[in-house]
Design an enzyme around this catalytic site. Structure first.
Site, short mmCIF file in Angstrom:
data_model
loop_
_atom_site.label_atom_id
_atom_site.label_comp_id
_atom_site.label_asym_id
_atom_site.label_seq_id
_atom_site.Cartn_x
_atom_site.Cartn_y
_atom_site.Cartn_z
NE ARG A 7 -3.96 -2.25 1.87
CZ ARG A 7 -3.64 -2.86 2.29
NH1 ARG A 7 -2.88 -3.55 3.36
NH2 ARG A 7 -4.93 -3.98 2.45
CE LYS A 16 -1.01 13.26 -15.24
NZ LYS A 16 -1.04 13.64 -16.43
CD GLU A 42 7.68 15.98 -23.52
OE1 GLU A 42 6.70 16.75 -23.80
OE2 GLU A 42 6.75 14.75 -24.73
CE LYS A 50 5.46 17.56 -14.93
NZ LYS A 50 5.70 15.90 -15.66
CD GLU A 92 -3.09 16.40 -16.27
OE1 GLU A 92 -2.77 15.96 -16.60
OE2 GLU A 92 -4.31 16.03 -17.87
NE ARG A 107 0.78 17.01 -13.46
CZ ARG A 107 1.43 15.91 -12.82
NH1 ARG A 107 1.05 15.96 -11.47
NH2 ARG A 107 2.09 15.08 -13.19
CG ASN A 154 -1.92 17.15 -21.99
OD1 ASN A 154 -1.05 16.56 -21.60
ND2 ASN A 154 -3.13 17.60 -20.96
CG HIS A 205 1.81 15.74 -25.44
ND1 HIS A 205 2.91 16.85 -25.10
CD2 HIS A 205 3.21 15.11 -24.83
CE1 HIS A 205 3.89 16.79 -24.73
NE2 HIS A 205 3.40 15.20 -24.44
CG HIS A 260 -0.25 11.53 -27.25
ND1 HIS A 260 -1.05 11.73 -26.13
CD2 HIS A 260 0.78 11.01 -27.04
CE1 HIS A 260 -0.06 11.70 -25.37
NE2 HIS A 260 0.29 11.01 -25.85
CG HIS A 311 6.83 11.25 -26.29
ND1 HIS A 311 5.02 10.87 -27.13
CD2 HIS A 311 6.72 11.95 -25.79
CE1 HIS A 311 4.94 12.05 -26.05
NE2 HIS A 311 5.66 12.41 -24.86
N1 NAD Z 1 5.21 10.20 -15.97
C1 NAD Z 1 4.63 11.44 -16.52
O1 NAD Z 1 4.45 12.32 -15.70
C2 NAD Z 1 5.79 11.18 -17.94
C3 NAD Z 1 5.56 12.34 -18.98
C4 NAD Z 1 6.07 12.18 -20.12
C5 NAD Z 1 6.45 10.59 -20.23
N2 NAD Z 1 6.00 9.90 -19.69
C6 NAD Z 1 6.27 8.68 -19.90
O2 NAD Z 1 7.56 8.37 -20.06
C7 NAD Z 1 7.95 7.54 -21.19
C8 NAD Z 1 8.90 7.82 -22.32
O3 NAD Z 1 10.49 8.17 -21.72
P1 NAD Z 1 11.71 8.45 -21.73
O4 NAD Z 1 11.63 9.20 -23.21
O5 NAD Z 1 12.43 8.25 -21.26
O6 NAD Z 1 12.37 6.77 -22.30
P2 NAD Z 1 12.98 5.00 -22.02
O7 NAD Z 1 12.41 5.40 -20.48
O8 NAD Z 1 12.44 3.94 -22.98
O9 NAD Z 1 14.12 5.37 -22.31
C9 NAD Z 1 14.20 5.24 -23.69
C10 NAD Z 1 15.94 4.62 -23.99
O10 NAD Z 1 16.82 5.07 -23.30
C11 NAD Z 1 17.37 4.29 -23.35
N3 NAD Z 1 18.41 4.65 -22.16
C12 NAD Z 1 17.58 5.65 -20.95
N4 NAD Z 1 18.70 6.82 -20.48
C13 NAD Z 1 20.11 6.01 -20.66
C14 NAD Z 1 21.03 6.11 -20.70
N5 NAD Z 1 21.31 7.60 -19.58
N6 NAD Z 1 22.23 5.85 -21.27
C15 NAD Z 1 21.41 4.98 -22.55
N7 NAD Z 1 20.59 4.69 -22.34
C16 NAD Z 1 19.38 5.26 -22.01
C17 NAD Z 1 17.04 3.27 -22.33
O11 NAD Z 1 17.11 1.71 -21.97
C18 NAD Z 1 15.89 3.04 -23.67
O12 NAD Z 1 15.82 2.05 -24.23
C19 NAD Z 1 7.02 7.50 -21.94
O13 NAD Z 1 6.35 6.01 -21.55
C20 NAD Z 1 5.66 7.81 -20.98
O14 NAD Z 1 3.89 7.98 -21.71
C21 NAD Z 1 5.70 10.02 -18.69
#
Ligand code: NAD
Length: 530
Positions: free
Chosen positions: A289, A311, A353, A395, A405, A409, A413, A416, A420, A433
């Protein structure tokens, strides 16, 4: 900002300016040499005599570590503090480092042949000059800011130092969401033994969650840092990529926690990009929990955006992020040095971003990003720190004002809605992305001009900013009908009416509901022109 380190050659004025600066900022003043003398019970000259320079440097390193782990203060450091790489990293990561610049001639005039300075005893003028030369590069590389002192009064230098520090872009960011937490931003943070916040040291065990790419490159240094801080840990490794962010993998991760004996006194450390952060954060939210999660983001996207705000979640077959929880981290540690290994494509995702954030944050943020664009493309450390700090600060403000949100917040988007849709139509994983969001930003600027009468140069500014930041263009492949259909099915859509975040101008955003046929026609026109 909580701690200020003054560095520079002997005679630069660190003690005088330090005292005045501390009074001005309402902080206490610490003279590092005096701390060493107190601990050793001898003067600096006597320590040199007894233990040699090496012995003094050892005592100095210990004093610096103690000061860096304790209360906020202005710390005047000895001239040789920068000789040790560990001192340089520690100062940069735990405060603002200010160099007081002085020429060799001026330094000699100011200190004369002081008998209390052991390194001056044998030095004629040329020795001082050589020493200054040798240390100058280290001072410059360590300092966040440099203040000139030659020909200036203590008052004058203090005033400039004060204004530089109060407008400093370096330091920690506080988020008022959940129980409240801090985003620590710095370089080489992971090299420090005391990097992890106190709360982790008091935890029985820590589950490090990472993916195999990141784990291979960076888990060892995290495991070592935890070990040196006396924290027991075990590591769980995911397959890299979005496909790991699912319900099934969340279940097996929770089982791994239980098998390893993680209990309520335990914690989770998410080491990776947004995928690791979202999944590990979600598992931390539901395990027993709720156990604390510390986010250690390793992608630019995660440092500028996803690690802050709480999130967490997983994807369902029906769509992305459809199951999850708000679970604010106990702390976020953004070490920009971890980004050095990030592939270019992932860098571009994060830059898109960052551009989004600057457009929301206002003209100053856009000007900063534009001025830093070339350095950012080269991943210059100072520019990356500024960028991460600007985005994280924005942020943090948004999340602090609207944790769940229900209002502000939503601005995050921007870009996006189409972004998306592009990802969905192209097939998830086919287009980055960030690259998709960048096209969404370009379209949002076009729509802003059409529907809100935003200034025509806004589109040009958005396009230029994305280009100078090196975000590649994506030739949108899907048909207008498919893209428009995907936009009307967006989570934010209401009964087919598409909701866009648009800009009346840089920094002035608004959420607009757009009828499906208007969205479709606008998209067709924009695609024709681009
Ligand atoms: N929670 C939130 O507020 C929020 C906001 C935006 C996006 N997201 C989510 O984030 C995700 C995308 O995140 P991302 O773009 O970081 O992708 P990811 O976590 O998939 O990382 C991208 C790639 O980079 C590699 N990688 C990461 N750090 C590295 C490093 N220092 N050196 C070498 N390789 C590295 C990873 O292994 C992966 O292959 C999505 O699922 C999206 O929905 C969440």
């Amino acid at each position: 900002m909580s701690r200020v380190f003054l560095i520079g050659f002997m005679g630069a004025g660190k003690s005088g300016v330090g005292r005045a600066l501390a009074a001005e900022l309402g902080l206490s003043f610490v003279d590092l040499d005096s701390e060493v003398e107190k601990t050793e019970g001898l003067s600096v000259a006597q320590i040199f005599e007894r233990d040699g320079e090496q012995g003094f440097r050892r005592a100095e390193r210990a004093a610096l570590a103690a000061v860096s782990a304790s209360a906020d203060a202005v710390v005047a450091c000895g001239g040789g503090v920068v000789l040790d790489e560990r001192n340089r990293a520690l100062m940069r990561s735990s405060g603002v480092v200010l160099m007081l610049d002085v020429s060799a001639e001026e330094a000699l005039t100011r200190v004369g042949s002081s008998r209390t300075r052991p390194l001056l005893q044998d030095a004629d003028g040329s020795g001082v000059r050589d020493m200054l030369q040798e240390r100058m590069d280290l001072y410059r590389a360590t300092a966040h800011h440099i203040v000139a002192t030659v020909g200036r009064s203590v008052l004058d230098v203090t005033r400039e130092a004060c204004s530089v520090i109060t407008s400093s872009e370096i330091g920690d960011i506080d988020v008022s969401a959940g129980a409240g937490y801090t985003v620590f931003i710095g370089a080489s943070l992971m090299d420090e033994t005391n990097v992890f916040p106190g709360m982790l040291a008091s935890r029985s065990r820590v589950a490090i969650v990472t993916d195999s790419n990141v784990g291979r490159l960076h888990a060892v240094c995290i495991e070592r840092s935890l070990r040196e801080a006396g924290v027991d840990s075990f590591t769980c490794t995911l397959e890299p990529g979005e496909t790991s962010k699912n319900w099934l993998r969340a279940g097996t991760l929770l089982e791994e926690f239980a098998l390893a004996g993680l209990d309520r006194q335990g914690a989770v450390l998410a080491l990776g990009g947004g995928v690791v952060g979202d999944l590990a954060g979600f598992c931390a939210a539901v395990y027993m929990r709720g156990v604390p999660v510390v986010q250690v983001p390793t992608t630019l996207l995660a440092q500028v955006d996803s690690s802050i705000g709480g999130k967490t979640g997983v994807d369902l077959a029906a769509g992305k992020n459809l199951a999850g929880a708000f679970w604010q981290p106990a702390a976020v540690l953004s070490d920009v040095t971890l980004l050095n290994t990030l592939p270019d494509a992932e860098w571009h995702n994060g830059m898109a971003e960052a551009v989004k954030t600057a457009l929301l944050a206002g003209p100053e943020a856009v000007a900063q990003l534009t001025a830093d664009a070339v350095d950012l493309a080269a991943r210059d450390e100072a520019a990356v720190l500024r960028c991460v700090r600007m985005c994280a600060g924005f942020k943090a403000r948004v999340v602090s004002a609207d944790e769940r949100e229900s209002g502000m917040r939503e601005c995050l988007n921007l870009g996006h809605t189409l972004g998306h849709a592009i990802e969905k139509v192209a097939g998830y994983g086919t287009v980055g992305h960030g690259v998709a969001v960048a096209e969404g930003l370009r379209f949002a600027a076009f729509l802003s001009a059409r529907l809100l009468g935003a200034p025509s140069e806004l589109q040009q500014r958005v396009n230029t900013l994305l280009d100078v930041c090196g975000v590649p263009r994506y030739l949108v492949t899907g048909s207008v009908a498919d893209l428009a259909a995907a936009m009307s099915l967006d989570k934010k859509a209401r009964g087919g009416v598409v909701r866009f975040v648009l800009l009346r101008d840089v920094g002035d955003w608004v959420v607009v509901s757009v009828e499906p046929d208007v969205a479709r026609k606008s998209l067709a026109d924009w695609l024709d022109r681009s």
